[in-house]
Design a protein around this motif. Structure first.
Motif, mmCIF file in Angstrom:
data_model
loop_
_atom_site.group_PDB
_atom_site.id
_atom_site.type_symbol
_atom_site.label_atom_id
_atom_site.label_comp_id
_atom_site.label_asym_id
_atom_site.label_seq_id
_atom_site.Cartn_x
_atom_site.Cartn_y
_atom_site.Cartn_z
ATOM 1 N N UNK A 124 5.092 -7.517 7.508
ATOM 2 C CA UNK A 124 5.659 -7.045 6.247
ATOM 3 C C UNK A 124 4.582 -6.400 5.387
ATOM 4 N N UNK A 125 5.027 -5.536 4.501
ATOM 5 C CA UNK A 125 4.182 -4.991 3.436
ATOM 6 C C UNK A 125 4.574 -5.708 2.147
ATOM 7 N N UNK A 126 3.574 -6.129 1.358
ATOM 8 C CA UNK A 126 3.835 -6.748 0.052
ATOM 9 C C UNK A 126 2.941 -6.070 -0.978
ATOM 10 N N UNK A 127 3.549 -5.486 -2.007
ATOM 11 C CA UNK A 127 2.797 -4.818 -3.066
ATOM 12 C C UNK A 127 3.269 -5.347 -4.417
ATOM 13 N N UNK A 128 2.568 -4.985 -5.462
ATOM 14 C CA UNK A 128 2.957 -5.353 -6.815
ATOM 15 C C UNK A 128 3.774 -4.263 -7.464
ATOM 16 N N UNK A 129 3.912 -4.343 -8.786
ATOM 17 C CA UNK A 129 4.666 -3.334 -9.534
ATOM 18 C C UNK A 129 4.168 -3.277 -10.967
ATOM 19 N N UNK A 177 7.259 4.824 2.896
ATOM 20 C CA UNK A 177 7.862 5.794 3.829
ATOM 21 C C UNK A 177 7.462 5.461 5.262
ATOM 22 N N UNK A 178 6.177 5.193 5.474
ATOM 23 C CA UNK A 178 5.671 4.857 6.806
ATOM 24 C C UNK A 178 6.271 3.534 7.290
ATOM 25 N N UNK A 179 6.392 2.562 6.396
ATOM 26 C CA UNK A 179 6.977 1.270 6.757
ATOM 27 C C UNK A 179 8.430 1.447 7.205
ATOM 28 N N UNK A 180 9.177 2.276 6.507
ATOM 29 C CA UNK A 180 10.569 2.546 6.879
ATOM 30 C C UNK A 180 10.642 3.145 8.276
ATOM 31 N N UNK A 181 9.758 4.075 8.566
ATOM 32 C CA UNK A 181 9.730 4.736 9.884
ATOM 33 C C UNK A 181 9.449 3.733 11.002
ATOM 34 N N UNK A 188 9.442 -4.412 7.089
ATOM 35 C CA UNK A 188 9.986 -4.772 5.766
ATOM 36 C C UNK A 188 8.984 -4.498 4.652
ATOM 37 N N UNK A 189 9.472 -3.963 3.547
ATOM 38 C CA UNK A 189 8.619 -3.573 2.422
ATOM 39 C C UNK A 189 9.076 -4.340 1.181
ATOM 40 N N UNK A 192 13.902 2.350 -0.098
ATOM 41 C CA UNK A 192 12.806 2.026 0.805
ATOM 42 C C UNK A 192 12.332 0.578 0.650
ATOM 43 N N UNK A 193 12.897 -0.142 -0.309
ATOM 44 C CA UNK A 193 12.434 -1.500 -0.635
ATOM 45 C C UNK A 193 13.385 -2.544 -0.024
ATOM 46 N N UNK A 194 12.813 -3.441 0.764
ATOM 47 C CA UNK A 194 13.598 -4.503 1.398
ATOM 48 C C UNK A 194 14.033 -5.557 0.392
#
Length: 358
Positions: A240-245, A265-269, A273-274, A330-332
């Motif tokens: 998974x990718x985990x980022x802040x906001x 975008x790359x994670x979706x491809x 999960x983002x 694009x956000x899971x």
């Protein structure tokens, strides 16, 4: 033990100068609103939650040094200084929401005839001080909720591999962290195989700050250039990718550090999960979509120089947006202190958010 980016007690405020990390650990004394504004604007302190806390605490420090003879003067001073503080980093919504809530509080205290000016000041300062403890407890809840969401949604057995971008740890909050709080929770439960952190050009928060925190916490981690994310996802299984906001719109579109959008975008491809990890205070229900989020643009010098050393050809023009907007599709999931929600559910959190912050 997590790093302490904010030190506050007995009316004194110090912030860790993050411009000097990882080579120097030095704290800056914040004597009032002007010092707080410059520390935030210069990015000595950064991260949306930390910006709000330092901005408000700098006002608390200043108020404790002043004597007020009437409530009206105190109210006017508070409103003016909070609105000024919001201008230091306009994209991060946490400071704006905190300012609005505190202005509502000071107006309420001003109208209450049973409250004198000294009690008004004391209750106002105490409300700001409670923000520190609340941020820590909220971040721990975000960490646990995010850990649960990732583990329940993963397709393969065994420990996880997480990719994160920019810095979202104790250096970006009062302590513990948001996206890095999720990683801390996973690590505490023995579920981390590897954390991959991007360098986060042009300010290198990932290389300087996130990598520093991961090393300090002894979490297995690997640094990679921003341009290596697609290759990483192709070569290695990323859980998974985990980022802040810095700001989440009512429809779930999310503004975060520049470079986040392309990772999504790359994670979706690649079917990765983002997730976005942020407190409810990062949701701006007044903004219908990411198209309405004002994106801060930073000075050319941040791109053309590393420290005082120039790396770009003299005369070249620069475009340096500090943030980009990741579309909700694009956000899971959006991980908050109240649970993990799909972007389409964000609008339904409006009442819960206001109740939680009151």
């Amino acid at each position: 033990m997590t790093l302490k980016a904010i030190k506050y007690g007995n009316g004194k405020l110090e912030v860790l100068d993050q411009l000097l990390l990882p080579t120097q650990t030095k704290y800056v004394n914040i004597k009032g609103v002007e010092d707080g504004w410059h520390a935030i604007n210069k990015m000595q302190v950064r991260g949306a939650p930390a910006i709000a806390i330092v901005g408000c605490l700098s006002l608390a420090v200043e108020l404790q040094q002043e004597v007020y003879n009437c409530k009206k003067t105190l109210r006017q001073e508070v409103e003016g200084r909070l609105n000024y503080m919001v201008s230091a980093r306009p994209t991060a919504v946490n400071m704006k929401i905190a300012a609005d809530d505190l202005i509502a509080l000071v107006n309420s205290l001003d109208e209450d005839e049973t409250v004198d000016v000294e009690s008004m000041k004391l209750r106002f300062v105490q409300a700001i001080e409670r923000m520190l403890d609340k941020d820590v407890s909220d971040n721990r809840a975000i960490g646990d909720n995010g850990s649960l969401a990732i583990l329940s949604g993963k397709k393969m057995d065994g420990p996880v591999r997480i990719l994160t971008h920019c810095n979202t740890g104790s250096l970006a909050t009062a302590s513990y962290g948001t996206a890095l709080g999720v990683i801390r929770s996973l690590h505490a439960n023995g579920k981390i195989d590897q954390v991959y952190c991007t360098e986060t050009r042009p300010y290198n928060q990932g290389a300087r700050l996130t990598a520093y925190e991961l090393v300090q916490e002894r979490i297995p981690a690997t640094l990679l250039c921003d341009s290596m994310v697609a290759a990483l996802m192709k070569k290695r299984h990323i859980t998974a990718v985990v980022v802040g906001a810095d700001r989440i719109a009512a429809n779930g579109d999310t503004a975060n550090k520049i470079g986040t959008y392309q990772i999504a975008v790359v994670a979706k491809h690649h079917g990765v999960p983002f997730y976005v990890a942020a407190p409810l205070t990062s949701i701006d229900f007044k903004i219908p979509s990411g198209d309405h989020i004002v994106i801060e643009e930073r000075p050319d010098h941040e791109m053309t120089h590393i420290g005082d050393y120039r790396i770009a050809a003299p005369g070249i023009s620069c475009w340096n947006p500090a943030f980009d907007v990741t579309p909700a599709e694009l956000i899971t999931g959006i991980i908050t202190e109240r649970g993990t929600f799909m972007p389409t559910e964000i609008e339904n959190l409006r009442y819960i958010s206001r109740q939680h912050m009151s």
